[in-house]
Design a protein around this motif. Structure first.
Motif, PDB file in Angstrom:
ATOM      1  N   GLU A  16     -16.585   8.363   7.820  1.00  0.00           N
ATOM      2  CA  GLU A  16     -17.126   7.141   7.234  1.00  0.00           C
ATOM      3  C   GLU A  16     -16.382   6.790   5.948  1.00  0.00           C
ATOM      4  O   GLU A  16     -15.955   7.648   5.198  1.00  0.00           O
ATOM      5  CB  GLU A  16     -18.618   7.327   6.932  1.00  0.00           C
ATOM      6  CG  GLU A  16     -19.489   7.505   8.156  1.00  0.00           C
ATOM      7  CD  GLU A  16     -20.953   7.619   7.790  1.00  0.00           C
ATOM      8  OE1 GLU A  16     -21.265   7.467   6.584  1.00  0.00           O
ATOM      9  OE2 GLU A  16     -21.781   7.860   8.688  1.00  0.00           O
ATOM     10  N   GLY A  17     -16.242   5.505   5.739  1.00  0.00           N
ATOM     11  CA  GLY A  17     -15.644   5.035   4.501  1.00  0.00           C
ATOM     12  C   GLY A  17     -14.152   4.797   4.550  1.00  0.00           C
ATOM     13  O   GLY A  17     -13.571   4.322   3.569  1.00  0.00           O
ATOM     14  N   VAL A  18     -13.472   5.125   5.668  1.00  0.00           N
ATOM     15  CA  VAL A  18     -12.034   4.892   5.767  1.00  0.00           C
ATOM     16  C   VAL A  18     -11.806   3.428   6.121  1.00  0.00           C
ATOM     17  O   VAL A  18     -12.304   2.945   7.149  1.00  0.00           O
ATOM     18  CB  VAL A  18     -11.387   5.812   6.824  1.00  0.00           C
ATOM     19  CG1 VAL A  18      -9.903   5.523   6.937  1.00  0.00           C
ATOM     20  CG2 VAL A  18     -11.628   7.263   6.468  1.00  0.00           C
ATOM     21  N   SER A  19     -11.085   2.719   5.279  1.00  0.00           N
ATOM     22  CA  SER A  19     -10.852   1.295   5.514  1.00  0.00           C
ATOM     23  C   SER A  19      -9.951   1.085   6.714  1.00  0.00           C
ATOM     24  O   SER A  19      -9.235   1.991   7.156  1.00  0.00           O
ATOM     25  CB  SER A  19     -10.228   0.651   4.279  1.00  0.00           C
ATOM     26  OG  SER A  19      -8.933   1.180   4.048  1.00  0.00           O
ATOM     27  N   THR A  20      -9.956  -0.131   7.229  1.00  0.00           N
ATOM     28  CA  THR A  20      -9.122  -0.464   8.387  1.00  0.00           C
ATOM     29  C   THR A  20      -7.650  -0.256   8.077  1.00  0.00           C
ATOM     30  O   THR A  20      -6.899   0.274   8.898  1.00  0.00           O
ATOM     31  CB  THR A  20      -9.377  -1.920   8.806  1.00  0.00           C
ATOM     32  OG1 THR A  20     -10.767  -2.085   9.115  1.00  0.00           O
ATOM     33  CG2 THR A  20      -8.544  -2.292  10.024  1.00  0.00           C
ATOM     34  N   ARG A  47      -6.607   3.511   8.141  1.00  0.00           N
ATOM     35  CA  ARG A  47      -6.830   4.304   9.343  1.00  0.00           C
ATOM     36  C   ARG A  47      -5.550   4.804  10.004  1.00  0.00           C
ATOM     37  O   ARG A  47      -5.494   5.966  10.434  1.00  0.00           O
ATOM     38  CB  ARG A  47      -7.671   3.498  10.339  1.00  0.00           C
ATOM     39  CG  ARG A  47      -9.118   3.349   9.902  1.00  0.00           C
ATOM     40  CD  ARG A  47      -9.908   2.438  10.816  1.00  0.00           C
ATOM     41  NE  ARG A  47     -11.270   2.272  10.321  1.00  0.00           N
ATOM     42  CZ  ARG A  47     -12.161   1.462  10.866  1.00  0.00           C
ATOM     43  NH1 ARG A  47     -11.832   0.738  11.939  1.00  0.00           N
ATOM     44  NH2 ARG A  47     -13.368   1.371  10.344  1.00  0.00           N
ATOM     45  N   ARG A 104       0.828  -1.192   0.000  1.00  0.00           N
ATOM     46  CA  ARG A 104       0.000   0.000   0.000  1.00  0.00           C
ATOM     47  C   ARG A 104       0.869   1.252   0.000  1.00  0.00           C
ATOM     48  O   ARG A 104       1.998   1.235   0.511  1.00  0.00           O
ATOM     49  CB  ARG A 104      -0.899   0.020   1.239  1.00  0.00           C
ATOM     50  CG  ARG A 104      -1.990  -1.032   1.256  1.00  0.00           C
ATOM     51  CD  ARG A 104      -2.809  -0.895   2.534  1.00  0.00           C
ATOM     52  NE  ARG A 104      -3.354   0.436   2.669  1.00  0.00           N
ATOM     53  CZ  ARG A 104      -4.472   0.862   2.081  1.00  0.00           C
ATOM     54  NH1 ARG A 104      -5.164   0.025   1.331  1.00  0.00           N
ATOM     55  NH2 ARG A 104      -4.916   2.092   2.251  1.00  0.00           N
TER      56      ARG A 104
END
Length: 711
Positions: free
Chosen positions: A282-286, A289, A91
């Motif tokens: 809302e919508g932030v992936s694990t 984060r 990533r």
């Protein structure tokens, strides 16, 4: 194009672990609390891009072993014909680019032809055009490529340029195999290192080195290098907790360490609580984060003016920004922007550009202001903040200030190509020192070094599709400067890209005049590159657009260009037809000089086709038009061509008479060189007529004139 790691897990070479004085940062507070603009403390120095990385020894060892691994070709008994591809997958923010750079440093000695670098994702997060990447790599290899060449042709040229070399090819931030495969060399002596988020499906024999988080020791090492070893020693359990909170991601650890280093009185517990207090939208992936929390923590601690400046850096062309660029974007002084950029780098929000040389060609007043790059993993976060907090009118104003500075730099760069004491040089002498170049060589070096950034500025300028005054000035200044310093041949590829940008906007906004100009310029470059079929299509499109715009000059140019292109193809009838249409236009507008030139071109294509009667008629018309326009030299040249056609048509006596009349005419014009040519032509005709003595006299006269009037 943007890099992908904040610090990348890289460590500063200093072993002291204590903050280094420099920029300022706001005092410690909860991330969700109000911003405080008045408190300042010393901030740490940013780690250089070439520093060693924390951890990743196992990954480096695996990558080295993968180079020697037996490939599929070898297993089948065939020698590999393509370069080995090493893939570092992870990533953004995982330190993948830093790991690749560390690998390249270890391998450099084994590849004497050096390292070629390209980033395959652009500033806006979109994949870069493969043909543009291939062209940039060819430029780095000192290999010319025709302007407007297709992706396949550029790929072949790139593979040919790499044949016989032992080089490293580093492709950073690759969106997928589609962007990588056309760039792969066909020689096993080269090695390709690719950084990507996912697998390269479709490219055989690629085994990815997938990066996760750093181990605890390496993660704590990053924190210690930024925050100092004392706070780690007195609270090792919290240090482990912070490392876990950051999921071992180098980018998040660097940001957290920079936040803590700017607050000598804060503890690891303060950092731990501050990170936990950052609210998550809302919508932030694990997986995203940790980086989001660390970035938001660092951003929220900035004073409002600094936070705004950081938001605006995402607008910088090429993703590169120095103090002058930041000052233009934010509308502040260079004295304010410089320390702010240093602070951003100290906090891990910007990265210093590696390999900067103080002797690099820059304007006089820009020396000593290093460039920084916004890391690719942070670019989406910063862009979201820009859209959330900045009005569209303010963004346009910031872009306009940046564009204005770029235009002034280009004007200054172009002026240095003019002679000393020229009006252009005198005008530039009144500009601020930050916009002046010390010499023509320095200006040319600056232009070459900033080529990618300038082209990106042009793309930004036309992104909204409005070719307003400032955008037009940028395109004109960039075109003129490239031609002045590089010449038409070397500048042609970049000019082709600029004309394509103008065409794209003109078609989208239905601007027929701009469309006609862009099509004409592109077609001219197509003709020069030998793509006559493409040129014909574009010339026809330009003719249609010029007629729609009522642009008589563009209509005439398109008609003449069509005639010339058909002449290149040997289609003499169509060439004469298009020249004839252009002639009608010139005669209707009373442009006698252009009409005479077109009569001559019509005569030339008829002569090529062996239609001597039509050719003689056209050249006689050219002679008469020049006579009526009072162009004595043009009349003599036309008479000389008329005589040549008469001789080809089997009329040598008539040709001799016309040549002698032309000789008398050219003497009135005082054109010694043309007189010499006519004397030599008379000599040739007399020899054919069997009068060698007279021919010798005329030849001697012509040769004397050539000595007196060399080209």
């Amino acid at each position: 194009m943007t890099d992908q790691a904040v610090g990348g897990g890289q460590l500063p070479p200093e072993a002291t672990g204590r903050p280094v004085g420099g920029a300022t940062a706001a005092s410690s507070r909860r991330a969700s609390g109000p911003r405080r603009d008045d408190a300042t403390v010393p901030a740490p120095a940013a780690p250089p891009a070439t520093a060693r990385i924390a951890g990743r020894r196992r990954e480096l060892k695996a990558l080295r072993a993968d180079i020697e691994r037996t490939g599929l070709d070898t297993l089948t008994g065939r020698r590999g014909t393509r370069s080995r591809v090493l893939l570092i997958a992870g990533r953004p923010g995982s330190g993948r680019t830093a790991l690749a750079e560390a690998l390249l440093r270890e391998l450099a000695a084994d590849y004497p032809d050096g390292v070629l670098r390209a980033t395959l994702t652009g500033r806006d997060g979109e994949p870069c055009a493969t043909d543009a990447i291939a062209r940039d790599l060819l430029t780095a290899l000192d290999t010319d490529a025709p302007p407007g060449a297709a992706e396949d042709e550029l790929g072949e040229l790139l593979r040919g340029a790499l044949a016989g070399r032992r080089a490293l090819l580093f492709l950073d931030d690759a969106p997928g195999a589609e962007q990588v495969e056309p760039l792969l060399p066909d020689v096993p002596e080269c090695l390709v290192v690719v950084v990507s988020q996912g697998p390269l499906t479709g490219i055989p024999d690629v085994r990815p080195c997938t990066l996760g988080g750093l181990d605890r020791a390496a993660a704590v090492e990053i924190l210690a290098r930024y925050a100092g070893p004392t706070r780690i020693t007195v609270d090792p359990s919290t240090a482990d907790a912070v490392a876990e909170q950051c999921a071992g991601q180098p980018a998040a650890l660097v940001l957290a360490g920079g936040w803590l280093a700017a607050r000598p009185k804060s503890s690891l517990s303060d950092l731990h609580r501050a990170l936990a207090a950052v609210p998550l939208p809302e919508g932030v992936s694990t997986a995203a984060r940790p980086l989001f929390r660390a970035f938001q923590l660092a951003y929220d601690a900035l004073p409002k003016p600094a936070a705004r400046m950081l938001r605006l850096t995402v607008l910088a062309p090429g993703g590169l920004v120095d103090a002058h660029d930041a000052a233009a974007l934010a509308g502040c002084s260079v004295a304010t922007a410089g320390p702010a950029l240093q602070e951003f780098a100290a906090l891990g929000l910007l990265r210093p550009v590696a390999g900067q040389d103080p002797a690099d060609a820059v304007p006089d007043g820009a020396a000593g202001h290093p460039q920084y790059r916004l890391p690719g993993c942070l670019a989406p976060l910063v862009r979201n903040l820009l859209e959330a907090y900045e009005r569209s009118s303010d963004i346009q104003l910031a872009r306009a200030r940046m564009l204005q500075r770029t235009v002034r730099l280009l004007v200054s760069c172009w002026a240095m190509s003019e002679a000393p004491g020229s009006p252009a040089r005198l005008k530039v002498a009144g500009l601020p020192r930050s916009l002046r170049f010390p010499s023509r060589a320095a200006a040319g070096d600056w232009l070459r070094g900033h080529r990618g950034t300038l082209l990106d500025a042009a793309r930004i300028a036309v992104a909204d599709g409005e070719l307003d005054t400032l955008d037009r000035r940028l395109m004109a200044a960039l075109t003129r400067t490239l031609l002045a310093h590089q010449g038409p041949e070397a500048a042609a590829p970049d000019l082709y890209a600029l004309h394509e940008l103008v065409l794209e906007v003109a078609e989208r906004r239905r601007l027929p005049r701009e469309k006609a100009a862009a099509l004409l310029n592109l077609a001219d470059l197509d003709v020069h590159a030998g793509r006559t079929a493409a040129a014909l299509t574009r010339y026809r499109g330009a003719l249609e657009a010029a007629r729609a715009a009522g642009d008589a000059a563009a209509v005439g140019r398109a008609l003449e260009s069509l005639g010339g292109t058909y002449g290149e193809l040997g289609d003499w009838q169509r060439a004469a037809d298009w020249y004839g249409r252009a002639l009608e236009l010139r005669l209707a507008q009373g442009e006698q000089a252009d009409a005479a030139r077109l009569h001559g071109r019509i005569g030339g294509v008829h002569a090529q086709a062996g239609r001597w009667g039509e050719a003689l008629t056209a050249w006689r018309a050219a002679v008469g038009t020049c006579r009526r326009a009072g162009d004595t030299a043009g009349q003599a040249r036309a008479m000389g061509e008329l005589a040549r056609v008469q001789e080809c048509a089997g009329l040598p006596e008539e040709a001799l008479r016309i040549c002698r009349e032309a000789l008398e005419t050219v003497r009135k014009a005082g054109d010694g060189q043309l007189e010499a040519v006519l004397q030599l032509r008379i000599a040739d005709t007399l020899e054919r007529l069997g009068d060698p003595a007279a021919a010798r006299l005329h030849r001697e006269a012509g040769e004397r004139l050539l000595e007196d009037h060399p080209e």
